[in-house]
Design a protein around this motif. Structure first.
Motif, mmCIF file in Angstrom:
data_model
loop_
_atom_site.group_PDB
_atom_site.id
_atom_site.type_symbol
_atom_site.label_atom_id
_atom_site.label_comp_id
_atom_site.label_asym_id
_atom_site.label_seq_id
_atom_site.Cartn_x
_atom_site.Cartn_y
_atom_site.Cartn_z
ATOM 1 N N LYS A 105 1.100 -0.868 0.229
ATOM 2 C CA LYS A 105 -0.507 -0.153 0.259
ATOM 3 C C LYS A 105 1.029 1.340 -0.132
ATOM 4 N N LEU A 106 2.237 1.046 0.341
ATOM 5 C CA LEU A 106 2.987 2.210 0.955
ATOM 6 C C LEU A 106 3.607 2.782 -0.235
ATOM 7 N N LYS A 107 3.589 1.527 -0.936
ATOM 8 C CA LYS A 107 4.278 1.909 -2.914
ATOM 9 C C LYS A 107 3.137 2.323 -3.905
ATOM 10 N N GLN A 108 1.844 1.994 -3.665
ATOM 11 C CA GLN A 108 1.224 2.876 -4.262
ATOM 12 C C GLN A 108 0.738 3.699 -4.276
ATOM 13 N N LEU A 109 1.445 4.187 -2.631
ATOM 14 C CA LEU A 109 0.785 5.785 -2.013
ATOM 15 C C LEU A 109 2.260 6.518 -2.756
ATOM 16 N N GLN A 110 3.085 5.754 -2.896
ATOM 17 C CA GLN A 110 4.639 6.508 -2.885
ATOM 18 C C GLN A 110 3.980 7.104 -4.869
ATOM 19 N N PHE A 111 3.470 5.818 -5.338
ATOM 20 C CA PHE A 111 3.698 5.509 -6.438
ATOM 21 C C PHE A 111 2.685 6.918 -7.645
ATOM 22 N N LYS A 112 1.016 7.946 -6.555
ATOM 23 C CA LYS A 112 0.219 7.961 -7.093
ATOM 24 C C LYS A 112 1.264 9.626 -6.522
ATOM 25 N N LYS A 113 1.533 9.640 -5.073
ATOM 26 C CA LYS A 113 1.990 10.495 -4.826
ATOM 27 C C LYS A 113 3.564 11.648 -5.834
ATOM 28 N N PHE A 114 4.314 10.028 -6.736
ATOM 29 C CA PHE A 114 5.211 10.758 -7.846
ATOM 30 C C PHE A 114 4.547 11.266 -8.876
ATOM 31 N N LYS A 115 3.554 10.282 -9.361
ATOM 32 C CA LYS A 115 2.786 11.060 -10.225
ATOM 33 C C LYS A 115 1.911 13.046 -10.220
ATOM 34 N N ARG A 116 1.543 12.671 -8.967
ATOM 35 C CA ARG A 116 1.738 14.016 -8.839
ATOM 36 C C ARG A 116 2.262 16.034 -8.356
ATOM 37 N N ILE A 117 3.865 14.794 -8.204
ATOM 38 C CA ILE A 117 4.875 15.720 -8.108
ATOM 39 C C ILE A 117 5.231 15.688 -9.198
ATOM 40 N N LEU A 118 5.643 15.022 -10.656
ATOM 41 C CA LEU A 118 6.173 15.018 -11.070
ATOM 42 C C LEU A 118 5.399 16.112 -12.129
ATOM 43 N N THR A 119 3.888 16.124 -12.192
ATOM 44 C CA THR A 119 2.924 16.724 -13.054
ATOM 45 C C THR A 119 2.635 17.880 -12.588
ATOM 46 N N TRP A 120 2.875 18.042 -11.370
ATOM 47 C CA TRP A 120 2.971 19.690 -11.370
ATOM 48 C C TRP A 120 5.007 20.299 -11.386
ATOM 49 N N ALA A 121 5.528 19.794 -11.759
ATOM 50 C CA ALA A 121 6.785 20.224 -11.714
ATOM 51 C C ALA A 121 6.510 20.314 -13.494
ATOM 52 N N TYR A 122 6.273 19.126 -13.824
ATOM 53 C CA TYR A 122 5.718 19.297 -15.361
ATOM 54 C C TYR A 122 4.894 20.673 -15.956
ATOM 55 N N THR A 123 3.790 20.771 -15.331
ATOM 56 C CA THR A 123 2.839 21.958 -15.722
ATOM 57 C C THR A 123 3.329 24.020 -14.626
ATOM 58 N N HIS A 124 4.417 23.557 -13.810
ATOM 59 C CA HIS A 124 4.670 24.936 -13.703
ATOM 60 C C HIS A 124 6.390 25.162 -13.797
ATOM 61 N N SER A 125 6.933 24.455 -14.116
ATOM 62 C CA SER A 125 7.877 25.129 -14.021
ATOM 63 C C SER A 125 8.818 24.421 -15.500
ATOM 64 N N ILE A 126 8.916 25.882 -15.420
ATOM 65 C CA ILE A 126 9.780 25.941 -16.565
ATOM 66 C C ILE A 126 11.010 24.994 -17.153
ATOM 67 N N PHE A 127 12.049 24.377 -15.996
ATOM 68 C CA PHE A 127 13.124 24.061 -16.115
ATOM 69 C C PHE A 127 12.908 23.134 -16.713
ATOM 70 N N HIS A 128 11.787 22.124 -15.839
ATOM 71 C CA HIS A 128 11.424 20.681 -15.915
ATOM 72 C C HIS A 128 10.499 20.434 -16.982
ATOM 73 N N LYS A 129 9.658 21.353 -17.484
ATOM 74 C CA LYS A 129 8.759 20.911 -18.567
ATOM 75 C C LYS A 129 10.061 21.190 -19.557
ATOM 76 N N ALA A 130 11.080 22.064 -19.342
ATOM 77 C CA ALA A 130 12.419 21.607 -20.556
ATOM 78 C C ALA A 130 13.122 20.338 -20.598
ATOM 79 N N LEU A 131 13.346 20.092 -19.534
ATOM 80 C CA LEU A 131 14.007 19.196 -19.422
ATOM 81 C C LEU A 131 13.429 17.792 -19.717
#
Lengths: 62, 441
Positions: free
Chosen positions: B18-44
């Motif tokens: 369950k912990l792994k499941q939580l980590q995966f979903k939280k990872f996708k959330r922060i990745l999406t946040w970085a992709y949509t809010h940071s020019i640096f991360h989007k370019a990367l």
């Protein structure tokens, strides 16, 4: 060790408080003390979300 | 059962699947946040031909490009000034500036919002609660309260637990010791180097036995010392207190902690962080215990300047066993074992400064300070080890043990130089005891 907390019920209460605080914040456009303190309280709510609400949202069999 | 054993009994005892499941979903959330809010991360990510929608499983995470510290240095001082375009929130949301200590180069700037700063304190709350800090504690913080994160977040974490926090900022070491004595402080936090230095000053300059003071627990950070058994023993013996390890970093957060059971390792706070271990040579992700590699880490809830698959250079390995404390968060064996840029080959053999520290601090007649210098004599690597003899200890009484232990634990020979007690440099924060002069050639 499995724990027996009713995290759904706890989460419902967190969401209610959040809703109230968001309302208070929106009413503070010309009232900085109301807006900023509500915003600050919402930060504490965010910590409750990290601690509890995320578990409800992100683990399917709860 | 102690019903208040865990800061968060739900997260800290969560079944691993369950912990792994939580980590995966939280990872996708922060990745999406970085992709949509940071020019640096989007370019990367765009350059790598990848979007958050391409991440379907835990196994896909390794496809996400890593972020190196040098990249963060490159973007700062650009707009939005001074952080650069990895900033994901409007500048007016930033409420605190901090920077890295610059030990490994130009400092990296780190913006925090109210939320991120409270998140820091939240991460520290997991740490301090697990180490037995409670509202009744009076916590003394002997550090400079300056531009580096250091123990700032620990201060706020301790306050969050309800502890009484004494900020021992602009005081010298002797004044700090007197204040601990006067206030009967019960706990403190510092680097292992400074904990040993304080004990030395108390005993040898002030005639105060640190064991007679009221400190019962000490939390260390900033260096691997509290994870090195002989260094930990020296600190515990000197203060008559339990010493706990912790690791964190300005650009990451407070990601790991040793609990009260002292399992010779640290828990990764897997509810707040995703830790991956990467093979130093192949880059393959290591899942099994017992294999050392480099940590790649994601702070799952840090928003203003996200930390997504950050190449930390910390060398760690998973422990095969769960902790006796009941937490399901995995342990890293022995804590942080060193830095990949410090672990270097000498005469074809891997040299870890932490292994040398373990030997030096295990020999009773040697002082706490030492220095390692690697250079070349002609074409041949040479390791010089400088150590201090305690007063009234003779070189002949320990030389054979030191040489044997070094050979046994590190498979290398050293040119050992002996110094009088007190003649090597003392440090107040992070010590610089390892110098590789070959890199200059």
């Amino acid at each position: 060790m499995e724990t027996s907390y009713d995290i759904h019920a706890i989460n419902d209460k967190i969401l209610k408080v959040k809703e109230l605080l968001l309302e208070l914040e929106s009413e503070g456009e010309t009232f900085p003390a109301l807006a900023r303190n509500s915003k600050r309280a919402l930060v504490c709510i965010k910590m409750l979300e990290f601690n509890i609400s995320d578990v409800v949202s992100f683990t399917t069999d709860d | 059962m102690n019903h208040q054993k865990y800061w968060n009994p739900v997260l800290e005892t969560m079944p691993r699947e369950k912990l792994k499941q939580l980590q995966f979903k939280k990872f996708k959330r922060i990745l999406t946040w970085a992709y949509t809010h940071s020019i640096f991360h989007k370019a990367l990510y765009d350059t790598a031909g990848l979007t958050p929608d391409d991440i379907h499983s835990f196994d896909d995470i390794k496809r996400v490009p890593k972020v190196e510290k040098s990249m963060m240095r490159d973007i700062q001082k650009k707009d939005p000034y001074p952080y650069g375009d990895a900033l994901c929130v409007p500048l007016e949301e930033v409420s605190a500036f901090r920077q890295t200590s610059g030990t490994t180069g130009q400092p990296v700037y780190q913006p925090d919002t109210w939320q991120d700063w409270d998140w820091w304190a939240e991460c520290w709350s997991f740490i301090l609660w697990s180490q037995g800090y409670r509202a009744r504690d009076r916590v003394f913080l002997p550090f400079g309260y300056n531009i580096f994160v250091a123990f700032w977040a620990a201060h706020y974490g301790a306050e969050k637990l309800g502890c009484e926090v004494v900020p021992g900022g602009v005081l010298d070491t002797q004044a700090r010791i007197l204040k601990i004595q006067e206030l009967t402080a019960t706990a403190m936090m510092a680097t292992p180097t400074y904990i040993l230095n304080m004990a030395d000053v108390a005993k040898n300059k002030m005639g105060i036995d640190p064991r007679e003071l009221s400190i019962s627990k000490i939390t260390c950070a900033g260096e691997p010392g509290a994870g090195i058994p002989s260094t930990k023993k020296r600190m515990e013996d000197a203060w008559g207190a339990r010493v706990y390890d912790h690791s964190g970093a300005t650009e990451i957060g407070a990601w790991s902690y040793e609990c009260e059971d002292q399992p010779h390792g640290m828990h990764v706070n897997e509810a707040m962080f995703l830790v991956e271990i990467e093979d130093l040579d192949t880059g393959e992700i290591i899942e099994e215990p017992g294999r050392r590699g480099k940590m790649v880490i994601t702070a799952l809830d840090r928003m203003a300047q996200p930390c997504v698959r950050f190449d930390s250079k910390d060398v760690i390995e998973w422990d095969a066993n769960p902790c006796t404390c009941g937490r399901t968060f995995r342990l890293i064996k022995g804590g942080v074992l060193g830095r990949s840029d410090d672990i270097t080959k000498v005469k074809g053999v891997l040299l870890s400064p932490a292994a040398i520290e373990e030997v030096v601090r295990s020999i009773d007649g040697l002082g706490d300070e030492f220095e390692i210098v690697v250079d070349k004599q002609g074409d041949v690597d040479r390791i010089k080890l400088k150590v201090e003899l305690l007063p009234e200890v003779t070189r002949s009484s320990l030389e054979n043990v030191l040489v044997d232990q070094l050979r046994l634990k590190t498979n290398l020979r050293y040119q050992i130089e002996y110094y009088d007690y007190g003649s090597l440099p003392r440090y107040e924060v992070k010590a610089k005891r390892f110098k590789d002069l070959r890199k200059k050639h």
